[in-house]
Design a protein around this motif. Structure first.
Motif, PDB file in Angstrom:
ATOM      1  N   ASN A 193       5.739 -20.270  12.855  1.00  0.00           N
ATOM      2  CA  ASN A 193       5.871 -21.463  13.677  1.00  0.00           C
ATOM      3  C   ASN A 193       6.359 -21.168  15.090  1.00  0.00           C
ATOM      4  OD1 ASN A 193       4.954 -23.225  11.777  1.00  0.00           O
ATOM      5  ND2 ASN A 193       6.958 -23.676  10.942  1.00  0.00           N
ATOM      6  N   ALA A 194       6.194 -19.952  15.565  1.00  0.00           N
ATOM      7  CA  ALA A 194       6.695 -19.596  16.881  1.00  0.00           C
ATOM      8  C   ALA A 194       5.934 -20.332  17.975  1.00  0.00           C
ATOM      9  CB  ALA A 194       6.559 -18.089  17.099  1.00  0.00           C
ATOM     10  N   LEU A 195       6.638 -20.654  19.053  1.00  0.00           N
ATOM     11  CA  LEU A 195       5.997 -21.288  20.201  1.00  0.00           C
ATOM     12  C   LEU A 195       5.199 -20.231  20.957  1.00  0.00           C
ATOM     13  CD1 LEU A 195       8.961 -23.492  21.468  1.00  0.00           C
ATOM     14  CD2 LEU A 195       7.086 -24.123  19.956  1.00  0.00           C
ATOM     15  N   ALA A 196       3.890 -20.305  20.877  1.00  0.00           N
ATOM     16  CA  ALA A 196       3.040 -19.252  21.433  1.00  0.00           C
ATOM     17  C   ALA A 196       2.859 -19.418  22.940  1.00  0.00           C
ATOM     18  CB  ALA A 196       1.692 -19.252  20.741  1.00  0.00           C
ATOM     19  N   SER A 197       2.615 -20.620  23.410  1.00  0.00           N
ATOM     20  CA  SER A 197       2.511 -20.866  24.845  1.00  0.00           C
ATOM     21  C   SER A 197       2.678 -22.352  25.089  1.00  0.00           C
ATOM     22  CB  SER A 197       1.167 -20.382  25.399  1.00  0.00           C
ATOM     23  OG  SER A 197       0.129 -21.199  24.931  1.00  0.00           O
ATOM     24  N   SER A 198       3.162 -22.673  26.269  1.00  0.00           N
ATOM     25  CA  SER A 198       3.371 -24.069  26.628  1.00  0.00           C
ATOM     26  C   SER A 198       2.249 -24.555  27.517  1.00  0.00           C
ATOM     27  CB  SER A 198       4.703 -24.237  27.372  1.00  0.00           C
ATOM     28  OG  SER A 198       5.774 -23.841  26.555  1.00  0.00           O
ATOM     29  N   ILE A 199       1.891 -25.788  27.335  1.00  0.00           N
ATOM     30  CA  ILE A 199       0.881 -26.430  28.177  1.00  0.00           C
ATOM     31  C   ILE A 199       1.559 -27.542  28.955  1.00  0.00           C
ATOM     32  CG2 ILE A 199      -1.251 -27.781  28.191  1.00  0.00           C
ATOM     33  CD1 ILE A 199      -1.700 -24.994  27.234  1.00  0.00           C
ATOM     34  N   VAL A 200       1.327 -27.587  30.241  1.00  0.00           N
ATOM     35  CA  VAL A 200       1.778 -28.726  31.031  1.00  0.00           C
ATOM     36  C   VAL A 200       0.571 -29.624  31.266  1.00  0.00           C
ATOM     37  CG1 VAL A 200       2.707 -29.515  33.230  1.00  0.00           C
ATOM     38  CG2 VAL A 200       3.650 -27.488  32.155  1.00  0.00           C
ATOM     39  N   LEU A 201       0.645 -30.834  30.751  1.00  0.00           N
ATOM     40  CA  LEU A 201      -0.403 -31.821  30.989  1.00  0.00           C
ATOM     41  C   LEU A 201      -0.071 -32.571  32.276  1.00  0.00           C
ATOM     42  CD1 LEU A 201      -0.148 -31.614  27.703  1.00  0.00           C
ATOM     43  CD2 LEU A 201      -1.609 -33.609  27.762  1.00  0.00           C
ATOM     44  N   VAL A 202      -1.009 -32.599  33.184  1.00  0.00           N
ATOM     45  CA  VAL A 202      -0.862 -33.361  34.415  1.00  0.00           C
ATOM     46  C   VAL A 202      -1.610 -34.676  34.214  1.00  0.00           C
ATOM     47  CG1 VAL A 202      -1.198 -33.357  36.906  1.00  0.00           C
ATOM     48  CG2 VAL A 202      -0.817 -31.193  35.693  1.00  0.00           C
ATOM     49  N   CYS A 203      -0.897 -35.778  34.292  1.00  0.00           N
ATOM     50  CA  CYS A 203      -1.473 -37.077  33.937  1.00  0.00           C
ATOM     51  C   CYS A 203      -1.369 -38.071  35.088  1.00  0.00           C
ATOM     52  CB  CYS A 203      -0.763 -37.660  32.711  1.00  0.00           C
ATOM     53  SG  CYS A 203      -0.806 -36.612  31.247  1.00  0.00           S
ATOM     54  N   ARG A 204      -2.322 -38.964  35.135  1.00  0.00           N
ATOM     55  CA  ARG A 204      -2.312 -40.106  36.044  1.00  0.00           C
ATOM     56  C   ARG A 204      -2.489 -41.379  35.216  1.00  0.00           C
ATOM     57  NH1 ARG A 204      -0.885 -39.824  41.575  1.00  0.00           N
ATOM     58  NH2 ARG A 204      -1.538 -37.801  42.421  1.00  0.00           N
ATOM     59  N   GLU A 248       2.808 -40.085  42.387  1.00  0.00           N
ATOM     60  CA  GLU A 248       2.977 -38.754  41.805  1.00  0.00           C
ATOM     61  C   GLU A 248       2.431 -38.720  40.384  1.00  0.00           C
ATOM     62  OE1 GLU A 248       5.461 -38.994  45.204  1.00  0.00           O
ATOM     63  OE2 GLU A 248       5.560 -40.251  43.408  1.00  0.00           O
ATOM     64  N   PRO A 249       1.810 -37.617  39.989  1.00  0.00           N
ATOM     65  CA  PRO A 249       1.339 -37.485  38.602  1.00  0.00           C
ATOM     66  C   PRO A 249       2.515 -37.278  37.657  1.00  0.00           C
ATOM     67  CG  PRO A 249       0.985 -35.440  39.775  1.00  0.00           C
ATOM     68  CD  PRO A 249       1.492 -36.414  40.794  1.00  0.00           C
ATOM     69  N   LEU A 250       2.303 -37.571  36.390  1.00  0.00           N
ATOM     70  CA  LEU A 250       3.283 -37.279  35.368  1.00  0.00           C
ATOM     71  C   LEU A 250       3.030 -35.858  34.863  1.00  0.00           C
ATOM     72  CD1 LEU A 250       2.273 -40.450  35.057  1.00  0.00           C
ATOM     73  CD2 LEU A 250       3.875 -40.424  33.131  1.00  0.00           C
ATOM     74  N   ALA A 251       4.077 -35.123  34.549  1.00  0.00           N
ATOM     75  CA  ALA A 251       3.946 -33.784  33.964  1.00  0.00           C
ATOM     76  C   ALA A 251       4.612 -33.807  32.598  1.00  0.00           C
ATOM     77  CB  ALA A 251       4.598 -32.732  34.855  1.00  0.00           C
ATOM     78  N   ILE A 252       3.831 -33.492  31.576  1.00  0.00           N
ATOM     79  CA  ILE A 252       4.327 -33.552  30.200  1.00  0.00           C
ATOM     80  C   ILE A 252       4.055 -32.212  29.534  1.00  0.00           C
ATOM     81  CG2 ILE A 252       4.197 -34.787  28.008  1.00  0.00           C
ATOM     82  CD1 ILE A 252       2.985 -37.156  29.621  1.00  0.00           C
ATOM     83  N   TYR A 253       5.101 -31.597  29.028  1.00  0.00           N
ATOM     84  CA  TYR A 253       4.984 -30.284  28.393  1.00  0.00           C
ATOM     85  C   TYR A 253       4.599 -30.444  26.923  1.00  0.00           C
ATOM     86  CZ  TYR A 253       7.719 -28.385  32.336  1.00  0.00           C
ATOM     87  OH  TYR A 253       8.175 -28.020  33.577  1.00  0.00           O
ATOM     88  N   TYR A 254       3.799 -29.494  26.457  1.00  0.00           N
ATOM     89  CA  TYR A 254       3.510 -29.409  25.022  1.00  0.00           C
ATOM     90  C   TYR A 254       3.501 -27.933  24.660  1.00  0.00           C
ATOM     91  CZ  TYR A 254       1.329 -29.745  20.457  1.00  0.00           C
ATOM     92  OH  TYR A 254       1.091 -29.641  19.111  1.00  0.00           O
ATOM     93  N   ALA A 255       4.078 -27.576  23.528  1.00  0.00           N
ATOM     94  CA  ALA A 255       4.106 -26.174  23.103  1.00  0.00           C
ATOM     95  C   ALA A 255       3.375 -26.014  21.786  1.00  0.00           C
ATOM     96  CB  ALA A 255       5.540 -25.682  22.968  1.00  0.00           C
ATOM     97  N   PHE A 256       2.395 -25.118  21.788  1.00  0.00           N
ATOM     98  CA  PHE A 256       1.659 -24.810  20.563  1.00  0.00           C
ATOM     99  C   PHE A 256       2.528 -24.015  19.601  1.00  0.00           C
ATOM    100  CE2 PHE A 256      -2.070 -25.458  23.285  1.00  0.00           C
ATOM    101  CZ  PHE A 256      -2.881 -26.173  22.427  1.00  0.00           C
ATOM    102  N   LYS A 257       2.329 -24.242  18.325  1.00  0.00           N
ATOM    103  CA  LYS A 257       2.854 -23.331  17.321  1.00  0.00           C
ATOM    104  C   LYS A 257       1.883 -22.175  17.192  1.00  0.00           C
ATOM    105  CE  LYS A 257       3.222 -26.299  13.924  1.00  0.00           C
ATOM    106  NZ  LYS A 257       3.587 -26.917  12.636  1.00  0.00           N
TER     107      LYS A 257
END
Length: 966
Positions: free
Chosen positions: A704-715, A647-656
């Protein structure tokens, strides 16, 4: 496909972003019974997003099984079916039983899909669809467990449980750990048990068997003992909260007291009088119910002025003046007596010298049909001043902490955030948690709960552990009351209600604050906050096993492995979780430190190890970034080692918001995070932009508001990954990105999110290699790679323009220069000559309109109704886009009508979709927000229109045939 072979998962190919984003945004407005309302945690990921991402991590993409889905058409059809499963399961149910039943069915369907993928990978057949217990047992036994090493508010492990999986998590912060335990770990211990309180037991004796689901018995006890705490508190401190005297001589329950901070006027003419610092004199701005505070200059009154509450009508000019209070700018006010300015620096200095005072502005009472606003009396102030607290929370606020702004005004201790009366009330509530625990324990023994003395924190589930559990949730009720009982709570005149302390992710100064009555039944009432906890517990569905631990992610050895990693790490330098959470920690330590001794053994939450790039804690910006990089790299490396290979790893990141507006995708925080991901031995296989925040939230207005989240799909990157040059990297990008961009558009990613989505395949090229060498043989940085990916994406987009018909190319060039404005005919001739077409062709196609000496693009509202690509003899891509956009939003159109147009476009449909993206980019760059919205919406809807196109075309043909018969 043989067992053990790595198969692509759905998240690596396609997910229904629009549905996930819509459900995530809606979820933020749900206030009753939603798990996020159990206890405040900052920047919590919406459950809808977590659920969808987890499902997509575990379910195979149809392309992984060519023997079962042999053609591209079959694979697309199966993806659409799986997307529909996701769409149904991300919608949080309303309170109606039918809605809940639909949600339960959707979750059951999702569990089956996960079980099917697991079974196929093992060469087995899954349990029969519809056999809920068998599917759940299979998942518990065969599916890999899910682990979030930055579990925060517990959303990811909770959703793993909901999907029937084993859900684990850990966090460095003890407040986060306790929230996670309360959501994930504690409820399954007491599933199916009836309440032990005397009222519940009496009802059981009358009615017989307990039929409650899940942890409803536990929930009922939290509600019962929360009410007991409220009643007991009234006996002890009720004299501090008297009724209000109304003008007619009757009495009413006070909802809140509204106070204004005061400062000594710097104007010598004021003779040292304390004057009010008021941001607004309006109490209620509702039509027909307007109320305001009128400051009266009165030499006989204390300090030469007094407040008087007025109601009635105000002109717009008068109301606007009242809304300004005595405030002139941020932190700056005017002296009420002389009008002389009072600067923010002066107010800060007076605050630090402990020279700020308070004056009661108004009393808010409960009326028959709304709020009653009353002029305060001397007795009101005297009663408040008579409160003398015996205990107060220990500890200081860190002045430089992220989001902590009040120390600059002298509020330097946690105790400074409360009035003496608030401290007495909250201390009483916190003390009553222990008293309630003893009552629960005694009642549990009477109810026949087994006499096991192992406490909850050691894994017990008998009478002692049960009493610990109820007390934990009651402590959460106290925390919820604490959030509503500080001098940082403001009164919202638009809503006639109080705003809680953490209306934003910060401790911000409030000059005129609301002190709620915690025994009134309104906000901050302990019975009400306990009821809010009850609502969450009564609806929890913890199907799987779960546990949350207190572990530093950088040092996590993951005793449970292999695991599916789905995680939401801290966001570089965005939120100071540790500093903010001390607000609750100091109260939890008072109420449940004996129940959770390991979590609350310190005076405050751990700070030095927290993975946030805070310059004030690590000796400057450079050292803070180095600390973050090292710690995050260690944490990600540990994740990679513990993760499954399948299974891939899913890691969230949120931009300011500031990152996106000032630095774009090459921002320091984003680049540092990606560098840590790649440095840990992972490759980025995809990026999905999840819009998980409400656009109108308060942080949305700040830098500094969280504008959108990115989910990185990693292997996991191959150990023998190759080294390539910059030129190789550029060639690979130009070769691979066009197809990837097309796939992203097919998945329904709107133009607004394309830049972030293209990062995935671009970074996939970059991160699958051990190194990308620059011309001087140095290693290319992530920041450089991001810039190159962005450049190639723009080149590909611009190159696509040449694929359009000549008329569309002219229209596109015209739009980029003039929009829909009219210009000289000569301007068109220049463009038509360059594109080898003529003005006659442009007029004949309907793309442009001839205005006799001037020309302009035909506005959408002037396009002819009833147009069809099938009958247009000079069909252009431009017309396809504009007509479809008009039809989609027209009263006589809509989705089905727009789908019919797409059906009739034939081969031009793909070009039309691409043009919608280009037009969005142009409109966005020009600042034409309304136009950009049209094309973004059209592009997002396009996959749906393509799905509807075959049936829409068939229905139209049937309608036409029937018409011909008659």
């Amino acid at each position: 496909m043989a067992a053990g072979v790595t198969r692509k998962k759905l998240i690596e190919v396609s997910i229904p972003l629009e549905a996930i984003n819509a459900a995530s945004a809606r979820e933020k407005s749900i206030r009753h019974g939603h798990p996020s309302t159990l206890h405040l945690w900052w920047a919590r990921r919406p459950l809808a997003a977590c659920r969808a991402v987890l499902f997509s991590q575990l379910v195979d993409d149809p392309s992984a099984w060519p023997d079962r889905f042999p053609t591209e058409e079959a694979q697309d059809a199966e993806r659409r079916r799986l997307h529909d499963v996701i769409r149904r399961m991300v919608e949080w149910p309303d309170s109606k039983p039918a809605d809940r039943a639909r949600f339960d069915d959707a979750i059951e369907a999702a569990r089956f899909e996960i079980a099917r993928s697991v079974a196929w990978s093992l060469g087995e057949e899954p349990p029969a669809k519809g056999n809920g217990k068998a599917i759940l047992d299979y998942l518990q036994a065969k599916a890999p467990p899910v682990y979030d090493p930055f579990s925060g508010g517990g959303s990811i492990p909770l959703e793993a449980q909901r999907l029937g999986l084993r859900g684990y998590g850990s966090d460095l912060n003890p407040v986060a750990v306790l929230i996670g335990k309360a959501l994930v770990e504690i409820p399954p211990k007491f599933v199916g048990r009836p309440p032990v309180n005397p009222k519940g037991q009496a009802e059981l004796q009358r009615g017989g068997q307990w039929n409650g689901k899940g942890a409803q018995g536990l929930a009922e006890d939290v509600r019962y003992y929360g009410q007991w705490m409220r009643d007991e508190a009234e006996k002890r401190i009720g004299h501090l909260y008297p009724k209000a005297k109304l003008p007619d001589g009757s009495e009413a329950t006070v909802i809140a007291w509204l106070w204004a901070r005061t400062v000594r006027s710097p104007d010598p003419a004021a003779h040292g009088a304390m004057v009010p610092l008021v941001s607004s004199f309006m109490l209620s701005t509702k039509e027909g119910k307007k109320a305001w505070v009128e400051p009266i200059i009165d030499a006989k009154a204390p300090e030469g002025w007094r407040f008087e509450v007025k109601t009635g009508k105000l002109s717009k000019t008068e109301e606007e003046a009242k809304k300004k209070g005595t405030k002139t700018a941020r932190g700056n006010f005017a002296c009420l007596l002389s009008g002389v300015g009072i600067s923010e620096d002066y107010n800060r200095a007076q605050g630090k010298a402990k020279r700020l005072g308070v004056r009661l502005m108004a009393v808010v009472a409960e009326g028959n049909r709304g709020r009653i606003y009353l002029t305060p009396t001397i007795d009101d102030e005297h009663i408040a001043a008579s409160a003398q607290q015996q205990w107060e929370p220990e500890g200081d606020l860190y002045e430089k902490a992220l989001g902590s702004r009040v120390p600059a005004y002298g509020l330097t201790r946690w105790a400074d955030l409360f009035t003496p009366r608030q401290l007495i009330a909250l201390t009483t509530f916190a003390d009553l948690v222990s008293d309630a625990r003893e009552k629960v324990l005694a009642d549990a023994r009477v109810a026949g709960l087994k006499e096991e003395k192992t406490p909850l924190h050691q894994g017990g589930n008998g009478a002692t552990a049960y009493a610990d559990a109820v007390a934990t949730y009651l402590a959460f009720a106290v925390d919820k009351a604490t959030d509503r009982n500080t001098t940082l709570c403001a009164w919202e005149s638009k809503m006639d209600r109080m705003r809680n302390t953490f209306g934003r992710q910060a401790l911000s100064m409030v000059w005129d604050y609301a002190e709620t009555n915690p025994l009134s039944g309104a906000g901050g009432d302990i019975a009400g906050t306990a009821f809010a906890v009850f609502e969450v517990l009564s609806k929890l569905d913890n199907a799987g096993i779960g546990a949350i631990a207190n572990i530093d992610a950088a040092k996590n050895s993951f005793p449970i492995r292999p695991i599916v990693i789905s995680s939401d790490p801290p966001y570089y330098d965005n939120i100071g979780y540790a500093d903010l959470s001390d607000f609750f920690y100091v109260w939890l330590r008072h109420s449940v430190n004996q129940i959770w001794p390991d979590l609350f053994r310190r005076l405050a939450t751990p700070k030095a190890e927290e993975l946030v790039a805070t310059p004030y804690r690590h000796g400057g910006k450079a050292d803070a970034e180095a600390f973050f990089m090292q710690g995050m790299s260690d944490a990600l490396t540990a994740m990679r080692k513990a993760a499954t290979d399948s299974e891939p790893l899913a890691i969230y990141y949120a931009f300011k918001q500031s990152e996106l507006s000032e630095e774009g995708i090459t921002s320091a925080g984003w680049a540092s995070f990606l560098q840590a991901v790649i440095g840990s031995g992972l490759l980025v296989d995809g990026t999905w932009p999840l819009r998980t925040e409400l656009a109108n939230r308060m942080r949305g207005q700040g830098s500094n508001a969280l504008a959108s989240s990115i989910v990185l799909v990693c292997r996991k990157r191959s150990a023998d990954a190759s080294v390539i040059t910059r030129a190789d990297f550029m060639r690979a990008l130009k070769r691979e990105l066009p197809e990837a961009i097309d796939d992203i558009r097919k998945a329904g990613v709107g133009p607004v999110d394309m830049q972030q989505s293209v990062i995935g395949p671009g970074m996939g090229v970059f991160s699958r290699h051990a190194k990308v060498l620059e011309d001087d043989d140095s290693s290319m940085s992530v920041k450089t790679a991001l810039a190159l990916i962005n450049r190639v994406w723009e080149e590909i987009d611009q190159a696509l323009d040449t694929n359009f018909d000549a008329e569309t190319q002219v229209a596109l060039a015209w739009y980029a220069s003039y929009g829909f404005d009219a210009r000289s005919s000569g301007d068109m001739i220049v463009l038509t000559t360059a594109k080898n077409t003529s003005d006659k062709s442009l007029f004949a196609s309907g793309v442009f309109k001839d205005m006799k000496g001037k020309v302009a693009l035909t506005p959408r509202e002037e396009l002819p109704k009833g147009w069809s690509p099938a009958t247009d003899k000079a069909l252009t891509v431009w017309e396809c886009v504009q007509h479809t956009a008009r039809t989609l939003n027209a009263e006589d159109g809509g989705g089905e009508a727009a789908a019919r147009l797409v059906s009739d476009m034939g081969s031009k449909a793909a070009d039309a979709r691409a043009l919608a993206y280009r037009l969005y980019e142009i409109a966005s760059q020009k600042g034409w927000s309304a136009e950009a919205l049209v094309y973004n919406e059209l592009a997002q809807e396009w996959p749906k229109l393509e799905e509807l196109a075959p049936t829409a075309g068939t229905r139209r043909a049937e309608t036409k045939a029937q018409a011909e018969l008659f």
